[in-house]
Design a protein around this motif. Structure first.
Motif, PDB file in Angstrom:
ATOM      1  N   SER A   1      32.124  47.612  41.906  1.00 53.62           N
ATOM      2  CA  SER A   1      32.267  46.172  42.186  1.00 53.62           C
ATOM      3  C   SER A   1      31.826  45.376  41.011  1.00 53.62           C
ATOM      4  O   SER A   1      32.410  44.335  40.607  1.00 53.62           O
ATOM      5  CB  SER A   1      31.652  45.679  43.429  1.00 53.62           C
ATOM      6  OG  SER A   1      31.974  46.246  44.794  1.00 53.62           O
ATOM      7  N   ARG A   2      30.521  45.693  40.626  1.00 53.38           N
ATOM      8  CA  ARG A   2      30.031  44.929  39.468  1.00 53.38           C
ATOM      9  C   ARG A   2      30.962  44.912  38.349  1.00 53.38           C
ATOM     10  O   ARG A   2      31.117  43.958  37.496  1.00 53.38           O
ATOM     11  CB  ARG A   2      28.715  45.268  38.992  1.00 53.38           C
ATOM     12  CG  ARG A   2      28.004  44.672  37.739  1.00 53.38           C
ATOM     13  CD  ARG A   2      26.493  45.108  37.610  1.00 53.38           C
ATOM     14  NE  ARG A   2      25.861  45.253  38.423  1.00 53.38           N
ATOM     15  CZ  ARG A   2      24.934  44.070  38.910  1.00 53.38           C
ATOM     16  NH1 ARG A   2      24.963  42.924  38.292  1.00 53.38           N
ATOM     17  NH2 ARG A   2      24.036  44.213  39.996  1.00 53.38           N
TER      18      ARG A   2
ATOM     19  N   ILE B   1      39.835  42.188  41.520  1.00 54.67           N
ATOM     20  CA  ILE B   1      38.865  42.465  40.566  1.00 54.67           C
ATOM     21  C   ILE B   1      39.215  43.783  39.717  1.00 54.67           C
ATOM     22  O   ILE B   1      38.524  44.056  38.716  1.00 54.67           O
ATOM     23  CB  ILE B   1      37.335  42.476  41.116  1.00 54.67           C
ATOM     24  CG1 ILE B   1      37.295  43.367  42.105  1.00 54.67           C
ATOM     25  CG2 ILE B   1      36.999  40.820  41.416  1.00 54.67           C
ATOM     26  CD1 ILE B   1      35.692  43.537  42.646  1.00 54.67           C
TER      27      ILE B   1
ATOM     28  N   GLN C   1      33.950  42.423  38.920  1.00 60.86           N
ATOM     29  CA  GLN C   1      33.592  41.173  38.708  1.00 60.86           C
ATOM     30  C   GLN C   1      33.284  41.056  37.166  1.00 60.86           C
ATOM     31  O   GLN C   1      33.683  39.726  36.755  1.00 60.86           O
ATOM     32  CB  GLN C   1      32.319  40.914  39.529  1.00 60.86           C
ATOM     33  CG  GLN C   1      32.917  40.830  41.064  1.00 60.86           C
ATOM     34  CD  GLN C   1      31.636  40.276  41.936  1.00 60.86           C
ATOM     35  OE1 GLN C   1      30.785  39.761  41.413  1.00 60.86           O
ATOM     36  NE2 GLN C   1      31.716  40.568  43.372  1.00 60.86           N
TER      37      GLN C   1
ATOM     38  N   TYR D   1      27.901  36.537  50.153  1.00 58.63           N
ATOM     39  CA  TYR D   1      28.457  36.355  48.819  1.00 58.63           C
ATOM     40  C   TYR D   1      27.293  36.273  47.694  1.00 58.63           C
ATOM     41  O   TYR D   1      26.406  35.693  47.922  1.00 58.63           O
ATOM     42  CB  TYR D   1      29.193  34.781  48.790  1.00 58.63           C
ATOM     43  CG  TYR D   1      30.490  34.892  49.558  1.00 58.63           C
ATOM     44  CD1 TYR D   1      31.621  35.081  49.143  1.00 58.63           C
ATOM     45  CD2 TYR D   1      30.349  34.304  50.848  1.00 58.63           C
ATOM     46  CE1 TYR D   1      32.876  35.293  49.656  1.00 58.63           C
ATOM     47  CE2 TYR D   1      31.557  34.544  51.491  1.00 58.63           C
ATOM     48  CZ  TYR D   1      32.907  34.910  50.933  1.00 58.63           C
ATOM     49  OH  TYR D   1      33.877  35.045  51.892  1.00 58.63           O
TER      50      TYR D   1
ATOM     51  N   ILE E   1      37.885  38.084  44.587  1.00 57.98           N
ATOM     52  CA  ILE E   1      37.174  36.733  44.613  1.00 57.98           C
ATOM     53  C   ILE E   1      38.023  35.617  45.080  1.00 57.98           C
ATOM     54  O   ILE E   1      39.222  35.725  44.801  1.00 57.98           O
ATOM     55  CB  ILE E   1      36.657  36.556  43.299  1.00 57.98           C
ATOM     56  CG1 ILE E   1      35.571  37.630  42.356  1.00 57.98           C
ATOM     57  CG2 ILE E   1      36.232  35.073  42.734  1.00 57.98           C
ATOM     58  CD1 ILE E   1      35.542  37.653  40.945  1.00 57.98           C
TER      59      ILE E   1
ATOM     60  N   TYR F   1      32.180  34.853  44.865  1.00 54.95           N
ATOM     61  CA  TYR F   1      32.113  36.105  44.703  1.00 54.95           C
ATOM     62  C   TYR F   1      31.366  36.822  45.537  1.00 54.95           C
ATOM     63  O   TYR F   1      30.527  36.730  46.080  1.00 54.95           O
ATOM     64  CB  TYR F   1      31.128  36.391  43.192  1.00 54.95           C
ATOM     65  CG  TYR F   1      31.585  35.843  41.886  1.00 54.95           C
ATOM     66  CD1 TYR F   1      32.023  36.750  41.197  1.00 54.95           C
ATOM     67  CD2 TYR F   1      31.651  34.459  41.783  1.00 54.95           C
ATOM     68  CE1 TYR F   1      32.805  36.323  39.992  1.00 54.95           C
ATOM     69  CE2 TYR F   1      32.220  34.015  40.546  1.00 54.95           C
ATOM     70  CZ  TYR F   1      32.783  34.918  39.640  1.00 54.95           C
ATOM     71  OH  TYR F   1      33.153  34.502  38.397  1.00 54.95           O
TER      72      TYR F   1
ATOM     73  N   TYR G   1      36.671  40.468  35.591  1.00 53.64           N
ATOM     74  CA  TYR G   1      37.137  39.293  35.937  1.00 53.64           C
ATOM     75  C   TYR G   1      36.418  38.046  34.947  1.00 53.64           C
ATOM     76  O   TYR G   1      37.262  37.106  34.572  1.00 53.64           O
ATOM     77  CB  TYR G   1      37.126  38.848  37.320  1.00 53.64           C
ATOM     78  CG  TYR G   1      37.233  37.423  37.725  1.00 53.64           C
ATOM     79  CD1 TYR G   1      38.747  37.334  38.042  1.00 53.64           C
ATOM     80  CD2 TYR G   1      36.346  36.596  37.648  1.00 53.64           C
ATOM     81  CE1 TYR G   1      39.011  36.078  38.650  1.00 53.64           C
ATOM     82  CE2 TYR G   1      36.817  35.331  38.163  1.00 53.64           C
ATOM     83  CZ  TYR G   1      38.049  35.115  38.736  1.00 53.64           C
ATOM     84  OH  TYR G   1      38.560  33.497  38.996  1.00 53.64           O
ATOM     85  N   ASP G   2      35.123  38.046  35.143  1.00 51.95           N
ATOM     86  CA  ASP G   2      34.531  37.161  34.236  1.00 51.95           C
ATOM     87  C   ASP G   2      34.816  37.140  32.744  1.00 51.95           C
ATOM     88  O   ASP G   2      35.075  35.995  32.214  1.00 51.95           O
ATOM     89  CB  ASP G   2      33.054  36.990  34.462  1.00 51.95           C
ATOM     90  CG  ASP G   2      32.474  36.487  35.837  1.00 51.95           C
ATOM     91  OD1 ASP G   2      33.327  36.094  36.436  1.00 51.95           O
ATOM     92  OD2 ASP G   2      31.250  36.451  35.743  1.00 51.95           O
TER      93      ASP G   2
END
Length: 356
Positions: A299-300, A210, A303, A157, A188, A179, A306-307
């Protein structure tokens, strides 16, 4: 047979070594602010120590306990080790029955034990934001509220963030986000448990997508979650769209509970939350990592979306502004809770993506 028994012994030894190594890495972080707390907003003095910044400061915690008791801590304000009746045993502890003011602390304790025994190379991360705001602990004496935050990383993670908000009987909150490392293009794990006045309970546990379109990618883990979710009738509710769009960053197998009987915390939420947490780690372990630049950037990006989405909609932001001040609340939400977010940035869909 004999071979199977040898394999089991090796796995037990490996888990024991992992627990010992991880315990050494996180012991100091666990001892911050006397975690795990044993009573609501109790009186003690604990060292605020950030492992990355290397600074120590004394934090005085105020006396407004429901039971009127003062906790006894060992050296440095650290809590005593978990007993055999604690949440590490897998049973919901008697100390966390309805008479306990810290309803969700067993979830914190179990998660810490699970992380130490199951994750590889577990280590604490800083709780000081890039702007220099320490978000590891805060309190408001006049309003009778305090908050503690831990952050960890492991080989599995990128970030595991844990938050406990204690305002006595009026509000109890345990929140955690897991994460995966960017080499795993996976959802997540989100855990959000809230109690209001010990009369109303709102709980969410989910594998949060995500990407806007998951397709077959989601169907693999959602099928596995379906059997885990099925026994828990009180956790099969439907989320309203008051704060979040349930079609964005939530799965069809979300554990969603809105109930008034606290027994459901022990009887359904406790086993269900632990089951989903273990299943998420199984999902990560079963995924073939892809460390190519294209894969990790995908992936980044997921995420980050999502953030951005979560930071702009988090209802706790307004609460923390009132309790802890705007500067701290902004740093907490944008630089710690959702550290890939950018204030004011819209969370765009991936090219060609549509809502599920």
């Amino acid at each position: 047979g004999e071979g199977a028994e040898i394999g089991r012994k090796r796995r037990r030894r490996s888990r024991s070594r992992r627990w010992e190594e991880n315990s050494r890495n996180v012991r100091e972080a666990e001892g911050m602010h006397g975690m795990p707390w044993r009573d609501s907003v109790a009186a003690y003095t604990a060292p605020e120590f950030d492992l990355m910044a290397g600074t120590v400061a004394k934090v005085s915690v105020f006396q407004t306990t429901r039971k009127g008791g003062v906790l006894g801590f060992e050296d440095g304000g650290a809590a005593a080790p978990l007993s055999s009746s604690s949440s590490s045993s897998g049973r919901f502890p008697p100390s966390a029955a309805p008479s306990s003011p810290l309803l969700f602390m067993p979830f914190w304790e179990w998660q810490m034990e699970f992380m130490k025994s199951e994750l590889t190379n577990l280590r604490p991360s800083s709780t000081v934001t890039p702007s220099g705001v320490s978000v590891g602990y805060n309190e408001n004496r006049s309003k009778g509220a305090r908050i503690v935050n831990h952050c960890y990383a492991s080989d599995e993670y990128r970030k595991i963030r844990m938050t406990y908000y204690d305002a006595g009987d009026s509000v109890q909150v345990f929140n955690s986000l897991w994460y995966p490392q960017l080499k795993y293009d996976l959802p997540i794990l989100g855990i959000d448990l809230l109690a209001f006045g010990r009369q109303r309970y709102l709980t969410v546990v989910d594998f949060q997508p995500i990407h806007a379109t998951e397709g077959e990618h989601a169907s693999r883990y959602e099928r596995a979650l379906q059997s885990l979710r099925q026994p828990y009738r009180s956790l099969q509710g439907t989320m309203t769209d008051r704060f979040y769009d349930s079609a964005r960053h939530f799965s069809s197998q979300m554990l969603f509970g809105r109930f008034e009987d606290e027994a459901a915390v022990r009887d359904e939420l406790w086993p269900a939350c632990r089951g989903y947490t273990a299943a998420h780690l199984d999902l990560v372990r079963g995924c073939v990592p892809d460390e190519s630049r294209e894969a990790t950037e995908r992936s980044r990006g997921g995420q980050r979306r999502y953030d951005n989405y979560s930071a702009r909609r988090d209802p706790a932001h307004a609460l923390f502004k009132r309790i802890f001040g705007e500067e701290w609340a902004d740093a907490y939400v944008y630089d710690f809770l959702f550290d890939l977010s950018e204030p004011g940035e819209e969370e765009e869909l991936s090219h060609g993506d549509v809502k599920r």
